[in-house]
Every structure is written in structure tokens, then in C-alpha cells.
Design a protein around this motif. Structure first.
Motif, mmCIF file in Angstrom:
data_model
loop_
_atom_site.group_PDB
_atom_site.id
_atom_site.type_symbol
_atom_site.label_atom_id
_atom_site.label_comp_id
_atom_site.label_asym_id
_atom_site.label_seq_id
_atom_site.Cartn_x
_atom_site.Cartn_y
_atom_site.Cartn_z
ATOM 1 N N PHE A 1 43.455 -8.846 23.526
ATOM 2 C CA PHE A 1 44.599 -8.647 22.629
ATOM 3 C C PHE A 1 44.925 -9.911 21.813
ATOM 4 C CE2 PHE A 1 45.101 -4.966 25.311
ATOM 5 C CZ PHE A 1 45.658 -4.016 24.468
ATOM 6 N N LYS A 2 43.978 -10.870 21.801
ATOM 7 C CA LYS A 2 44.062 -12.075 20.948
ATOM 8 C C LYS A 2 45.302 -12.923 21.220
ATOM 9 C CE LYS A 2 41.309 -10.164 17.145
ATOM 10 N NZ LYS A 2 40.824 -9.007 17.872
ATOM 11 N N LEU A 3 45.711 -12.970 22.500
ATOM 12 C CA LEU A 3 46.888 -13.769 22.827
ATOM 13 C C LEU A 3 46.597 -15.263 22.772
ATOM 14 C CD1 LEU A 3 48.642 -11.852 25.746
ATOM 15 C CD2 LEU A 3 48.776 -11.493 23.285
ATOM 16 N N TYR A 4 45.303 -15.629 22.713
ATOM 17 C CA TYR A 4 44.948 -17.048 22.635
ATOM 18 C C TYR A 4 44.613 -17.476 21.208
ATOM 19 C CZ TYR A 4 44.804 -16.440 27.656
ATOM 20 O OH TYR A 4 45.150 -16.150 28.947
ATOM 21 N N LYS A 5 44.754 -16.537 20.262
ATOM 22 C CA LYS A 5 44.477 -16.870 18.853
ATOM 23 C C LYS A 5 45.717 -16.799 17.967
ATOM 24 C CE LYS A 5 39.588 -15.658 18.782
ATOM 25 N NZ LYS A 5 38.519 -14.875 18.119
ATOM 26 N N SER A 6 46.792 -16.204 18.475
ATOM 27 C CA SER A 6 48.014 -16.069 17.682
ATOM 28 C C SER A 6 48.670 -17.437 17.477
ATOM 29 C CB SER A 6 49.011 -15.140 18.375
ATOM 30 O OG SER A 6 48.478 -13.833 18.457
ATOM 31 N N VAL A 7 49.322 -17.590 16.316
ATOM 32 C CA VAL A 7 50.107 -18.799 16.043
ATOM 33 C C VAL A 7 51.534 -18.495 16.486
ATOM 34 C CG1 VAL A 7 50.859 -20.419 14.265
ATOM 35 C CG2 VAL A 7 48.608 -19.323 14.074
ATOM 36 N N TRP A 8 51.919 -19.021 17.642
ATOM 37 C CA TRP A 8 53.135 -18.562 18.297
ATOM 38 C C TRP A 8 54.417 -19.091 17.670
ATOM 39 C CZ3 TRP A 8 53.065 -14.456 21.193
ATOM 40 C CH2 TRP A 8 51.816 -14.047 21.698
ATOM 41 N N ARG A 9 54.331 -20.108 16.814
ATOM 42 C CA ARG A 9 55.559 -20.558 16.142
ATOM 43 C C ARG A 9 56.044 -19.515 15.141
ATOM 44 N NH1 ARG A 9 55.852 -25.714 13.535
ATOM 45 N NH2 ARG A 9 57.473 -24.819 12.236
ATOM 46 N N TYR A 10 55.136 -18.553 14.792
ATOM 47 C CA TYR A 10 55.515 -17.476 13.874
ATOM 48 C C TYR A 10 55.541 -16.125 14.581
ATOM 49 C CZ TYR A 10 54.318 -21.121 10.531
ATOM 50 O OH TYR A 10 54.251 -22.303 9.855
ATOM 51 N N ALA A 11 55.677 -16.148 15.909
ATOM 52 C CA ALA A 11 55.632 -14.914 16.688
ATOM 53 C C ALA A 11 56.742 -13.952 16.271
ATOM 54 C CB ALA A 11 55.742 -15.235 18.175
ATOM 55 N N ILE B 1 57.767 -9.322 16.553
ATOM 56 C CA ILE B 1 57.707 -8.124 17.398
ATOM 57 C C ILE B 1 56.267 -7.688 17.648
ATOM 58 C CG2 ILE B 1 57.895 -6.503 15.457
ATOM 59 C CD1 ILE B 1 59.584 -6.125 18.909
ATOM 60 N N ASP B 2 55.373 -7.933 16.681
ATOM 61 C CA ASP B 2 53.961 -7.555 16.863
ATOM 62 C C ASP B 2 53.338 -8.319 18.025
ATOM 63 O OD1 ASP B 2 54.063 -5.800 14.741
ATOM 64 O OD2 ASP B 2 53.432 -7.299 13.277
ATOM 65 N N GLU B 3 53.638 -9.616 18.107
ATOM 66 C CA GLU B 3 53.091 -10.419 19.208
ATOM 67 C C GLU B 3 53.698 -9.996 20.551
ATOM 68 O OE1 GLU B 3 51.795 -12.212 15.675
ATOM 69 O OE2 GLU B 3 53.858 -11.717 16.226
ATOM 70 N N LEU B 4 54.970 -9.632 20.552
ATOM 71 C CA LEU B 4 55.600 -9.165 21.791
ATOM 72 C C LEU B 4 54.926 -7.890 22.289
ATOM 73 C CD1 LEU B 4 57.817 -9.241 23.936
ATOM 74 C CD2 LEU B 4 59.313 -8.023 22.336
#
Length: 613
Positions: A60-70, A72-75
């Protein structure tokens, strides 16, 4: 910390969270006294469970997301990844029972699912939270403007979110107003909805607002104009999002915020064009635009290239404007063949060479001297450029079999009181006369002032406001018709498509606007107060200037066309050879005094009555 190290660090944290959640589940289930058989099950299964969960996280690409811009999609991705991992861990436990003795209790899987979402999701969203509360440099805060947002819909919510994410943009969103009473008291991204449009002036005062943003892209132009008027009375700097018809992809972005311009207050609904009809006479054709570097000519060129001409010829005597336009079009439309020609329409031999060389299909004639006071002082130049230049062009168009010739005219040609208007009326007469004897379709298009064109009052007023005033208006009652440059250019092109030859097309200019009201609106849009911060001074009518312009002569009448903004004046009846002979006679008078020239023009144009100030 580089990207790979961050990913490894997150994987380690996730493994710790997964196993911690299992142990916490044990403690909850067994009240801190974990039976040794269950510890054995854990020791035999924690490595496979950890691997399964990490694989699901990676899927689910949780290690590629840029989390400072997280968002609802990332949640959602975190919840789905943990849910799938927990389910597969349960399946593993069922299958591996013979090897590990038993699977974990179902309650442990449920607790592991909930706590892993909380911990693995939490650590990721912590970065988002930290980014949102990062310290903003004091110099940025000093320059930031307290902003009131008009419109608590999707567009307003998007821009407020972006403002908060990027404080360096200089906006501090303070409050919303919205006419939906049901929204009052609600909060969007931490910003309250405090009232409706009727409350704007009070809110500006009570909340010390510096700037108002109108975030209503879907509202009608008329509705937006009403709100612009209300906001312009507050003295705040006004900004807006473009109308939905101006947005290329229909999506709103904080980058599209722009200042409210006078065009927003005076503009009209966008022009509806018959694309197929226009493409029929421009596509794959050689098109010449005279005065191509000017306000109207350059906009005609910008519109024409959209219809894929075979070649676009930009003719102008002044090189700077034509060069700038060429560079702009080269950048935006590199595939369109275009060429700048530096030439004067007064020189017929040069025009002969151009028409002979390029085999032109369509001509838009926008080259002209147009400044009324200057032409009153230099009437011979107005005749040489406007009249003789037009005569040269139409004769070349006729000789070299141009299919269509569109003359740009003006409301000042109607019952003219100045030499500029009189010369443009002669141009209309030339067009109607030669059309009767030529295979070329000659037409004229008549309209009033265009907002922001070179020499119009708008740039002058803006300059005077920047310099601290005063703003000069000739007369308190003087009014003019206005339209935007793009609207004028689009309607000219559409009229050309409708032309059969000999018509004078008259564009719907809407209602005339008092120039003094225009001045006051511009002063308010600059965040200043008319007659207090910026004085308005009346200077008296200039030579040849009317209080009120007209679009139609009494004898012309008017006919509707299939386009609601384009009308046709009744064609005049002129003999081309007789008219040409009179024009040559006028040309021969140019060696005489200005007064004799004015008298000769009055003889040639019966509706011309020179106004002496």
C-alpha cells in the motif's frame, strides 16, 4: 536523513508497533499474567506475522508517501494495509497450527489491528501535524495579511487548507462568510463561518481584516460582480479565484488567486463561439493581421492560432509589440507557422509585395491611429494612416483574391465629432463600396472601448493612482461602452465567420459606464478611498470628445443575427470609384491647412460635425 534511511527507520518502528500491540493484547486479555503456552505461540509466530504486515505496508506504499502532506487518502491506505495484514496473519495462524501449537486468540488479532493502526498511523501523521505547526519566520508573519474568505464551499475549503499548509504565501485565514444560513457557526479547517455577505463590512472592522478573497468560482458573473461591489467598499485589498469558465481543468488551486481587476466589475458572461463555423474559414488558411502588435491586433492573433491557420502574418510598423507577441506565440504554439512583417499600410508597393508573396486568404485590419485628441492635433496623419492605409489594403485584397477582409471599426465612427471617428467612418464606407464590385467578402465590425487597451482610461487611471493622484476625468457625466479585449477579439472573429459581404457588424456593448464611476471603482480596488485618499479632478471635454458615444446611426437600423451579441447595421450604398476619387481629392488637400482638411472631411462624411472646444 536520506530517503532510504527514513524507510528503514519506519520499517523498524512498524515491527516494534506490531509486536507491542500483540503484547498489549496479551496483557489486556490475561490481566498481565500471560500463560507460558501463549508466549510460546508468540515466539514461534512473531517473525512471520511481522513479515506479512511489512509486506502489506509496502504493497500500500506506506514507505513511499510524503507524510508531511498526508491526508484522508493516506489514512485509508494505513487502515487497508493493517486490515489486510491482520487478516493474512490470522490465515497464517490457522494454517501453521500444527507447527506452532496454536494460533493467537481472535481477541489478540482484533487488538493488534486497532493498536497497529493507532501507532503506525499515528507516527506517520505526527509528521503531518509537525509540518502544520512549524514555526513561521517572524518576517513572514509581519508581511502576512489577515484574510476574509467569501464562500465556504469546496473552493474556499481548498484554498484555506493550502494557506495553512503554506504560510509563506502570506495569508492568515481569519473567517468565512457564506449566504447559506445553515453554515453559520460551523468551522472549516479551524476557520469559523461568521456571517453572510451583508455582514462583510462589519466583519472587516471587527476582525481587523486586511484582504478579502472571493472564492466563488461557480457563481454567475452577475452574482460575483454584486459581491465585488460590496467588498470594494471596505477599503480592503481584494483577491479572487477565476470563474469556473476561466479554469482550464475546472480545478481550484491557491496558485490561481489573483487581484480583482476592473474587468471583474464590468465584465460580462463569456462569449459563446461557433467553433465549427470559425474553423471553417481560418483552419489551414493564411491569415494577415494588421496592427498585430497592438491591443486588439495581438489578441486577435492569440485567438486565431487556436484554429490552426496555415500561416499567421503579424504586420505592424512598430517592432517591439510585434516581437513580444511573436515570442509569446512561439512559446505557446510552436507548431503554428507565424511570421512578423514590419511594414506601413501607407506604402502600397510594400503591401503589393506582401500580398503577392503570401497568397493571403483572410485579413483582419486592426492598424489605425485611434487617439482622439492626438488626431485632432494631427488630422493629416489620421487621414494618411486610417483612410489611405485602408484604401491600399482593400485594393490589394481585391487584386490578390483574398477571401475575407474584416475591418475593425469603432463607435466613434457614428455621427463623428472628431477626425479620428470621421476617418473610421470613411473606412466603413470604403468597405461597403468595394464589396459591391469585388469577389472578396468585405465587412466591418464596430464596437466601443476595450478595457485595458493601449491609451484607454484604465491604464491612465492606474498610473495616476500609483502616483498618489489626482485621477483626471474630463466631465462628471461622460460615459462610454466597454468590453474586454478577449471578448472583442472573439466577437470580431465570430462576425467574420458570419459575414456574407458588405455588412457593418455591431457588437453588443451592454450598458454604458460613467467614467467617474470607473475611476472610483479603481481607487477602491487599490485599497483607497475616493476623494479622501485619491482626489478626482474634472478637466473638461477634450477637442472632438463626446459626452455619450453611439453604436448606430439613425439611417442604419439594426438586424439580429443568430449570435445574441452581434447585430448588423443596414448596408450603405456607395460607388467605389466615386468614393476613391473623393479620397484622392482629400489626399491632395493634405498640403493645405488643417482647417481646409477638416472642411474636406465634412464634405466627404455627411454625418461628421466637427466639435470645437
Amino acid at each position: 536523513m536520506n530517503r532510504q534511511i527514513k524507510q528503514i527507520f519506519l520499517v523498524i518502528l512498524d515491527v516494534l508497533f506490531i509486536n507491542a500491540s500483540i503484547f498489549i493484547g496479551y496483557f489486556v486479555r490475561f490481566s498481565w499474567k500471560i500463560p507460558s503456552p501463549y508466549l510460546t505461540i508468540y515466539y514461534r509466530s512473531f517473525i512471520p506475522i511481522s513479515i506479512i504486515m511489512i509486506i502489506c505496508f509496502s504493497a500500500f506504499k506506506l514507505y513511499k508517501s510524503v507524510w508531511r502532506y498526508a491526508s484522508i487518502d493516506e489514512l485509508i491506505s494505513v487502515i487497508l494495509a493493517v486490515s489486510l495484514g491482520t487478516f493474512l496473519s490470522f490465515i497464517f495462524g490457522q494454517i501453521a497450527k500444527p507447527f506452532i501449537g496454536n494460533r493467537l486468540p481472535i481477541s489478540i488479532y482484533l487488538i493488534m489491528w486497532a493498536l497497529t493502526i493507532l501507532m503506525s498511523g499515528g507516527i506517520r501523521f505526527l509528521r503531518r501535524i509537525m509540518a502544520s505547526v512549524e514555526m513561521v519566520p517572524s518576517e513572514v508573519l509581519k508581511k502576512s495579511r489577515r484574510t476574509l474568505i467569501v464562500g465556504a464551499g469546496d473552493a474556499g475549503a481548498i484554498v484555506v487548507k493550502e494557506m495553512k499548509k503554506h504560510p509563506e504565501l502570506g495569508f492568515i485565514p481569519v473567517a468565512f462568510v457564506d449566504d447559506d444560513e445553515g453554515k453559520k457557526g460551523q468551522i472549516i479547517h479551524g476557520v469559523p463561518i461568521v456571517g453572510s455577505r451583508d455582514d462583510i463590512e462589519d466583519i472587516v472592522t471587527s476582525k481587523d481584516i486586511d484582504e478579502i478573497l472571493i472564492a466563488l468560482p461557480s457563481a454567475s458573473l452577475e452574482e460575483r460582480q454584486k459581491i465585488f461591489k460590496i467588498c470594494s467598499n471596505t477599503g480592503c485589498h481584494l483577491k479572487t479565484l477565476p470563474g469556473i469558465y476561466e479554469l482550464i481543468d475546472g480545478k481550484v488551486s491557491v496558485n490561481q488567486i489573483r487581484d480583482v481587476e476592473i474587468e471583474d466589475l464590468l465584465g460580462r458572461e463569456p462569449v459563446e463561439l461557433n467553433i465549427d463555423e470559425i474553423a471553417g474559414y481560418l483552419e489551414n488558411k493564411v491569415v494577415l493581421v494588421t496592427g498585430g502588435g497592438g491591443s486588439i491586433g495581438s489578441e486577435l492573433c492569440r485567438q486565431i492560432v487556436r484554429f490552426s491557420p496555415k500561416k499567421l502574418l503579424i504586420l505592424d510598423i512598430y517592432e517591439n509589440g510585434a516581437y513580444d507577441l511573436q515570442m509569446e506565440l512561439n512559446r505557446k504554439y510552436p507548431h503554428i507557422d507565424k511570421e512578423v512583417i514590419i511594414a506601413s499600410i501607407r506604402e502600397k508597393n510594400r503591401l503589393e509585395d506582401i500580398f503577392s508573396k503570401y497568397k493571403i486568404d483572410v485579413v483582419f485590419h486592426a492598424a489605425a491611429h485611434k487617439h482622439v485628441p492626438l488626431m485632432e492635433a494631427n488630422p493629416k496623419e489620421a487621414i494618411k494612416n486610417n483612410v489611405i492605409g485602408t484604401l491600399n489594403l482593400v485594393e490589394c485584397a481585391d487584386k490578390y483574391n483574398v477571401k475575407k477582409f474584416v475591418q475593425i471599426s469603432t463607435d466613434k465612427a457614428v455621427n463623428p465629432t472628431n477626425i479620428m471617428g470621421a476617418t473610421k467612418r470613411i473606412c466603413e464606407m470604403i468597405i461597403q463600396a468595394i464589396d459591391k464590385i469585388s469577389n472578396t467578402e468585405f465587412v466591418a465590425v464596430r464596437f466601443g472601448n476595450v478595457l485595458g487597451s493601449s491609451g484607454s482610461v484604465i491604464p491612465l487611471f492606474k498610473k495616476q493612482i500609483r502616483e498618489g493622484g489626482p485621477v483626471t476625468v474630463t466631465h462628471p457625466e461622460i460615459n462610454r461602452y466597454f468590453m474586454t479585449i478577449p471578448e472583442a477579439a472573439q466577437l470580431v472573429i465570430q462576425a467574420g465567420a458570419m459575414a456574407k459581404g458588405g455588412e457593418i457588424f455591431i457588437l453588443d456593448m451592454g450598458k454604458p459606464v460613467k467614467i467617474v464611476d470607473l475611476a472610483r471603482d479603481l481607487i477602491r480596488l487599490s485599497g483607497l478611498e475616493p476623494d479622501k485618499d485619491i482626489k478626482i479632478v474634472f478637466t473638461g471635454l477634450r477637442p472632438g470628445e463626446k459626452l455619450y458615444e453611439e453604436l448606430l446611426m439613425d439611417e442604419e437600423g439594426i438586424q439580429n443575427t443568430k449570435h445574441k451579441k452581434i447585430f448588423i447595421g443596414k448596408p450603405g450604398s456607395y460607388d467605389f470609384m466615386e468614393l476613391k476619387e473623393n479620397i484622392i481629392g482629400l489626399y491632395n488637400k493634405l498640403s493645405c491647412s488643417d482647417e481646409e482638411v477638416f472642411d474636406s472631411v465634412e464634405q466627404l462624411v455627411p454625418t461628421y460635425h466637427r466639435k470645437k472646444n
